[in-house]
Write an enzyme that holds these catalytic residues in place. Structure first.
Site, PDB file in Angstrom:
ATOM      1  N   ASN A   8       0.861  -1.180   0.000  1.00 55.01           N
ATOM      2  CA  ASN A   8       0.000   0.000   0.000  1.00 55.01           C
ATOM      3  C   ASN A   8       0.898   1.231   0.000  1.00 55.01           C
ATOM      4  O   ASN A   8       1.466   1.584   1.028  1.00 55.01           O
ATOM      5  CB  ASN A   8      -0.896  -0.033   1.251  1.00 55.01           C
ATOM      6  CG  ASN A   8      -1.725   1.228   1.389  1.00 55.01           C
ATOM      7  OD1 ASN A   8      -1.821   2.027   0.460  1.00 55.01           O
ATOM      8  ND2 ASN A   8      -2.343   1.406   2.553  1.00 55.01           N
ATOM      9  N   LYS A  10       0.035   4.283  -0.413  1.00 53.98           N
ATOM     10  CA  LYS A  10      -0.634   5.500   0.077  1.00 53.98           C
ATOM     11  C   LYS A  10      -0.374   6.658  -0.908  1.00 53.98           C
ATOM     12  O   LYS A  10      -0.355   6.426  -2.113  1.00 53.98           O
ATOM     13  CB  LYS A  10      -0.179   5.817   1.496  1.00 53.98           C
ATOM     14  CG  LYS A  10      -0.304   4.571   2.399  1.00 53.98           C
ATOM     15  CD  LYS A  10      -0.144   4.812   3.857  1.00 53.98           C
ATOM     16  CE  LYS A  10      -0.300   3.487   4.593  1.00 53.98           C
ATOM     17  NZ  LYS A  10      -0.355   3.634   6.028  1.00 53.98           N
ATOM     18  N   HIS A  94      -9.709   1.092   4.170  1.00 52.84           N
ATOM     19  CA  HIS A  94      -8.476   1.302   4.928  1.00 52.84           C
ATOM     20  C   HIS A  94      -8.766   2.269   6.083  1.00 52.84           C
ATOM     21  O   HIS A  94      -9.586   3.177   5.937  1.00 52.84           O
ATOM     22  CB  HIS A  94      -7.385   1.867   4.011  1.00 52.84           C
ATOM     23  CG  HIS A  94      -6.059   1.920   4.691  1.00 52.84           C
ATOM     24  ND1 HIS A  94      -5.706   2.950   5.527  1.00 52.84           N
ATOM     25  CD2 HIS A  94      -5.015   1.048   4.693  1.00 52.84           C
ATOM     26  CE1 HIS A  94      -4.483   2.713   6.009  1.00 52.84           C
ATOM     27  NE2 HIS A  94      -4.046   1.561   5.515  1.00 52.84           N
ATOM     28  N   GLU A  96      -7.283   4.769   7.163  1.00 59.18           N
ATOM     29  CA  GLU A  96      -7.135   6.195   6.828  1.00 59.18           C
ATOM     30  C   GLU A  96      -8.355   6.705   6.057  1.00 59.18           C
ATOM     31  O   GLU A  96      -8.750   7.866   6.193  1.00 59.18           O
ATOM     32  CB  GLU A  96      -5.828   6.404   6.036  1.00 59.18           C
ATOM     33  CG  GLU A  96      -4.624   6.274   6.960  1.00 59.18           C
ATOM     34  CD  GLU A  96      -3.376   5.696   6.320  1.00 59.18           C
ATOM     35  OE1 GLU A  96      -3.237   5.747   5.085  1.00 59.18           O
ATOM     36  OE2 GLU A  96      -2.532   5.183   7.078  1.00 59.18           O
ATOM     37  N   GLU A 164      -5.866  -4.970  10.131  1.00 63.33           N
ATOM     38  CA  GLU A 164      -4.868  -3.954  10.447  1.00 63.33           C
ATOM     39  C   GLU A 164      -5.281  -3.212  11.713  1.00 63.33           C
ATOM     40  O   GLU A 164      -6.102  -2.281  11.654  1.00 63.33           O
ATOM     41  CB  GLU A 164      -4.752  -2.946   9.293  1.00 63.33           C
ATOM     42  CG  GLU A 164      -4.298  -3.553   7.987  1.00 63.33           C
ATOM     43  CD  GLU A 164      -3.705  -2.497   7.068  1.00 63.33           C
ATOM     44  OE1 GLU A 164      -2.533  -2.645   6.705  1.00 63.33           O
ATOM     45  OE2 GLU A 164      -4.402  -1.526   6.735  1.00 63.33           O
ATOM     46  N   GLY A 170       1.667   2.431  10.693  1.00 62.05           N
ATOM     47  CA  GLY A 170       2.593   3.555  10.578  1.00 62.05           C
ATOM     48  C   GLY A 170       3.215   3.994  11.889  1.00 62.05           C
ATOM     49  O   GLY A 170       3.789   5.078  11.970  1.00 62.05           O
ATOM     50  N   SER A 207       2.845  -1.950  10.477  1.00 59.39           N
ATOM     51  CA  SER A 207       4.268  -1.975  10.836  1.00 59.39           C
ATOM     52  C   SER A 207       4.958  -3.296  10.518  1.00 59.39           C
ATOM     53  O   SER A 207       5.852  -3.721  11.254  1.00 59.39           O
ATOM     54  CB  SER A 207       4.448  -1.591  12.306  1.00 59.39           C
ATOM     55  OG  SER A 207       4.006  -0.252  12.511  1.00 59.39           O
TER      56      SER A 207
END
Ligand code: PGA
Length: 243
Positions: A8, A10, A94, A96, A164, A170, A207
């Site tokens: 991914n 991003k 996701h 985000e 996730e 992150g 991570s």
């Protein structure tokens, strides 16, 4: 079931950097029968990705799409265009997208239905926040996201799920193998209870790095990874794909 290694990216890289990455990647990556690599570049780089990966076994897709294929939807990405360009997957839900762009489980469920209708593979992301984990709600949150995200799903068609934990994305704070084992065992149970195939890939994300990939991949019901930061450079992502 193949092990899925998904990248991914991003909002990173431009088309030129995308082409450079893939030209290096194709020199060093050996595709294996038991593994599937999937790239999710930003929407502006889909054409560069399509051209770079044409004729290879490597799959790719977009990080999001709209729930309709065309119309007055300023700023959105069409799943039909992803398909027309030769893409295979679409990442949905996701964290985000959920936290920064207010995506609801209902919206994600509608996108999921469209993606399957187009014979693309939706990769549905789910995961709990830290306060949700600390208050013992992890499984309830995961179940809720699964049930709503998959409410319009076609059980006969392909899909993938990426677990996730939001607190691990992150942050460098990877979930422990024990936390991953517990979540993936429960997700595997929920998915089969809901009538989805036993071979639905269950990926872990948050991570993942070259130095923890091997240990996490050994956890039962971990069928691959969704990798953010560590997928941006060829050597690191290659090492993860070889774990
Ligand atoms: P990370 O991101 O690997 O940088 O934690 C994972 C993701 O957001 O999919």
């Amino acid at each position: 079931m193949k092990t899925v290694f998904a990248a991914n990216w991003k909002l990173h890289k431009n088309p030129k950097e995308t082409r450079e990455f893939f030209s290096e990647w194709k020199k060093v990556f050996q595709s294996r029968a038991g593994a599937q690599v999937v790239f999710f570049p930003p929407a502006t780089n889909l054409e560069a990705t399509s051209q770079s990966l044409e004729g290879t076994e490597i799959k790719w897709g977009s990080q999001n799409c709209y729930a309709d294929v065309k119309g007055a939807f300023t700023g959105e990405t069409s799943a039909q265009v992803v398909k027309d360009l030769g893409g295979h997957y679409i990442l949905l839900g996701h964290s985000e997208r959920r936290s920064l762009f207010s995506e609801t489980d209902e919206m994600i469920g509608r996108k999921f239905q469209l993606v399957q209708k187009l014979d693309l593979i939706p990769m549905l992301c789910i995961g709990e926040t830290l306060p949700e984990r600390q208050s013992g709600q992890t499984f309830q949150v995961l179940k809720n996201q699964l049930v709503k995200g998959l409410s319009l799903a076609d059980k006969a068609k392909s899909l993938a799920i990426a677990y996730e934990p939001v607190w691990a994305i992150g942050t460098g704070q990877v979930a422990t193998p024990e936390q991953v084992r517990e979540a993936h065992a429960e997700l595997r149970r929920m998915i089969s209870e809901m009538g989805f195939s036993e071979t639905t890939p269950l990926l872990y994300g948050g991570s993942v790095k070259p130095d923890n990939a091997k240990e996490l991949l050994a956890v039962p019901h971990v069928n691959g990874f969704l990798v953010g930061g560590a997928s941006l450079e060829v050597p690191g992502f290659l090492k993860i794909c070889e774990s």
